[in-house]
Design a protein around this motif. Sequence first.
Motif, PDB file in Angstrom:
ATOM      1  N   GLY A   1       0.795  -1.221   0.000  1.00 15.90           N
ATOM      2  CA  GLY A   1       0.000   0.000   0.000  1.00 15.90           C
ATOM      3  C   GLY A   1       0.829   1.274   0.000  1.00 15.90           C
ATOM      4  N   TRP A   2       0.172   2.362  -0.325  1.00 19.50           N
ATOM      5  CA  TRP A   2       0.805   3.674  -0.329  1.00 19.50           C
ATOM      6  C   TRP A   2       0.230   4.510   0.813  1.00 19.50           C
ATOM      7  N   ILE A   3       0.814   5.689   0.992  1.00 19.46           N
ATOM      8  CA  ILE A   3       0.325   6.599   2.026  1.00 19.46           C
ATOM      9  C   ILE A   3      -0.276   7.824   1.340  1.00 19.46           C
ATOM     10  N   ASP A   4      -1.378   8.287   1.899  1.00 16.61           N
ATOM     11  CA  ASP A   4      -2.024   9.496   1.358  1.00 16.61           C
ATOM     12  C   ASP A   4      -1.355  10.728   1.990  1.00 16.61           C
ATOM     13  N   PHE A   5      -0.591  11.450   1.187  1.00 20.28           N
ATOM     14  CA  PHE A   5       0.110  12.643   1.692  1.00 20.28           C
ATOM     15  C   PHE A   5      -0.598  13.939   1.276  1.00 20.28           C
ATOM     16  N   SER A   6      -1.852  13.817   0.799  1.00 12.88           N
ATOM     17  CA  SER A   6      -2.474  14.983   0.178  1.00 12.88           C
ATOM     18  C   SER A   6      -2.994  16.027   1.178  1.00 12.88           C
ATOM     19  N   ASP A   7      -3.104  15.647   2.439  1.00 12.94           N
ATOM     20  CA  ASP A   7      -3.549  16.622   3.444  1.00 12.94           C
ATOM     21  C   ASP A   7      -2.299  17.346   3.995  1.00 12.94           C
ATOM     22  N   HIS A   8      -2.171  18.614   3.627  1.00 10.12           N
ATOM     23  CA  HIS A   8      -0.965  19.359   4.007  1.00 10.12           C
ATOM     24  C   HIS A   8      -1.174  20.230   5.248  1.00 10.12           C
ATOM     25  N   SER A   9      -2.257  19.979   5.976  1.00  9.13           N
ATOM     26  CA  SER A   9      -2.502  20.815   7.156  1.00  9.13           C
ATOM     27  C   SER A   9      -1.440  20.540   8.234  1.00  9.13           C
ATOM     28  N   LEU A  10      -1.350  21.477   9.179  1.00  9.03           N
ATOM     29  CA  LEU A  10      -0.359  21.331  10.256  1.00  9.03           C
ATOM     30  C   LEU A  10      -0.716  20.113  11.118  1.00  9.03           C
ATOM     31  N   LYS A  11       0.210  19.196  11.272  1.00  9.76           N
ATOM     32  CA  LYS A  11      -0.090  17.964  12.013  1.00  9.76           C
ATOM     33  C   LYS A  11       0.551  17.957  13.402  1.00  9.76           C
ATOM     34  N   TRP A  12       1.698  18.580  13.520  1.00  9.31           N
ATOM     35  CA  TRP A  12       2.441  18.509  14.774  1.00  9.31           C
ATOM     36  C   TRP A  12       2.695  19.924  15.259  1.00  9.31           C
ATOM     37  N   GLU A  13       2.208  20.212  16.464  1.00  8.51           N
ATOM     38  CA  GLU A  13       2.177  21.587  16.971  1.00  8.51           C
ATOM     39  C   GLU A  13       3.556  22.133  17.329  1.00  8.51           C
ATOM     40  N   ASN A  14       4.408  21.283  17.895  1.00  9.63           N
ATOM     41  CA  ASN A  14       5.705  21.820  18.296  1.00  9.63           C
ATOM     42  C   ASN A  14       6.841  20.965  17.739  1.00  9.63           C
ATOM     43  N   GLU A  15       8.039  21.512  17.912  1.00  7.28           N
ATOM     44  CA  GLU A  15       9.182  20.886  17.263  1.00  7.28           C
ATOM     45  C   GLU A  15       9.464  19.478  17.794  1.00  7.28           C
ATOM     46  N   SER A  16       9.213  19.267  19.080  1.00  5.30           N
ATOM     47  CA  SER A  16       9.554  17.932  19.592  1.00  5.30           C
ATOM     48  C   SER A  16       8.574  16.884  19.042  1.00  5.30           C
ATOM     49  N   GLU A  17       7.279  17.257  18.853  1.00  4.54           N
ATOM     50  CA  GLU A  17       6.311  16.304  18.276  1.00  4.54           C
ATOM     51  C   GLU A  17       6.670  15.991  16.828  1.00  4.54           C
ATOM     52  N   ARG A  18       6.980  17.061  16.087  1.00  5.50           N
ATOM     53  CA  ARG A  18       7.279  16.852  14.664  1.00  5.50           C
ATOM     54  C   ARG A  18       8.555  16.025  14.517  1.00  5.50           C
ATOM     55  N   GLU A  19       9.499  16.263  15.425  1.00  6.63           N
ATOM     56  CA  GLU A  19      10.755  15.528  15.355  1.00  6.63           C
ATOM     57  C   GLU A  19      10.545  14.049  15.700  1.00  6.63           C
ATOM     58  N   LYS A  20       9.698  13.828  16.701  1.00  7.48           N
ATOM     59  CA  LYS A  20       9.416  12.446  17.110  1.00  7.48           C
ATOM     60  C   LYS A  20       8.814  11.671  15.935  1.00  7.48           C
ATOM     61  N   ASN A  21       7.891  12.316  15.222  1.00 11.31           N
ATOM     62  CA  ASN A  21       7.288  11.621  14.077  1.00 11.31           C
ATOM     63  C   ASN A  21       8.281  11.475  12.920  1.00 11.31           C
ATOM     64  N   ALA A  22       8.995  12.556  12.636  1.00 10.52           N
ATOM     65  CA  ALA A  22       9.930  12.506  11.499  1.00 10.52           C
ATOM     66  C   ALA A  22      11.006  11.444  11.706  1.00 10.52           C
ATOM     67  N   GLN A  23      11.321  11.160  12.958  1.00 12.89           N
ATOM     68  CA  GLN A  23      12.352  10.153  13.214  1.00 12.89           C
ATOM     69  C   GLN A  23      11.845   8.717  12.984  1.00 12.89           C
ATOM     70  N   LYS A  24      10.527   8.608  12.658  1.00 11.99           N
ATOM     71  CA  LYS A  24       9.994   7.299  12.241  1.00 11.99           C
ATOM     72  C   LYS A  24       9.851   7.239  10.717  1.00 11.99           C
ATOM     73  N   CYS A  25      10.084   8.380  10.066  1.00 10.55           N
ATOM     74  CA  CYS A  25       9.866   8.477   8.620  1.00 10.55           C
ATOM     75  C   CYS A  25      11.061   7.882   7.869  1.00 10.55           C
ATOM     76  N   LEU A  26      10.767   6.893   7.031  1.00 10.61           N
ATOM     77  CA  LEU A  26      11.851   6.196   6.325  1.00 10.61           C
ATOM     78  C   LEU A  26      12.616   7.161   5.419  1.00 10.61           C
ATOM     79  N   HIS A  27      11.896   8.140   4.902  1.00 14.00           N
ATOM     80  CA  HIS A  27      12.542   9.101   4.016  1.00 14.00           C
ATOM     81  C   HIS A  27      13.541   9.960   4.781  1.00 14.00           C
TER      82      HIS A  27
END
Length: 268
Positions: A158-184
């Motif tokens: 399967g693929w991932i739907d990246f079409s929703d570009h709204s803000l997902k992570w409010e602060n830098e530590s949340e966004r970093e926590k998620n990005a560190q799971k991102c294979l890219h």
Amino acid sequence: MNEINLKRTVLNITTFCNLKCKHCLAFIPYYKERHSMGIEEARKVLEAYFKVVDTVETFTITGGEPLLNDKTYDIMEEVYTYDEQILKSVDFVTNGTMMIPNNVLDLFEKHKQKTRVVLSNYGEHLSKKINEVEEELKKRGITYRISKFYGDNLYYDGWIDFSDHSLKWENESEREKNAQKCLHRVGKYYIINEGELHSCSRGFWRMKNGIIPKKKGEYVPLLDESISFEEKRRDLLTMYGLKSSTSCAHCVGLCNDVPRVTPAQQLD
Ligand code: SF4
């Protein structure tokens, strides 16, 4: 200055495609204006990239569908001139809808020690030529692999739907926590689109469309002659060191725990 050795960079040589995948990672069906890279543009981009980067393990050519660029042969020939800086392979990604022209196959055969064709298989109703292409590659002893994007097992295919570009992570530590799971992000795969080096095609798309600002140190404008190569290298080192970027705040990420959608759904 430190050496810059990247794992992978993908060069997009056309935004034309003969498929219209709704969830295309690079948002190809949503481009308002399409462009195929000419040979002069390719020369400039490659020269700039290989001045900024010392080595890359895998250098990938893709699109859109790269075979729709009628300068594919010339561009590939130019890519092979950087053979010494490309440590493992030159990958060529095609969607199995059309035959690879003979002159391009000859070139792959000539450089077969370093070439790997990646056949995206979207199933027999879309990738209609894939068996013929595979036969030809086998006959010529050109290394290839097949990426399967169909079937019922969404977890693997399967693929991932990246079409929703709204803000997902409010602060830098949340966004970093998620990005560190991102294979890219973790894999540090870079892409070159429209003469700019970005961390991923989502980041490029969001900057191009004004969803996020263009921020120094989050991309490298390879063709901008007002910036020295030393400065571009510094910008890339900054990018390399980032655990997440502004784009990651607007992104679910290429993460194992994000729900998958059926791949290669075609828009009307
Ligand atoms: S989280 Fe999204 S924007 Fe950030 S690197 Fe991953 S795919 Fe790109």
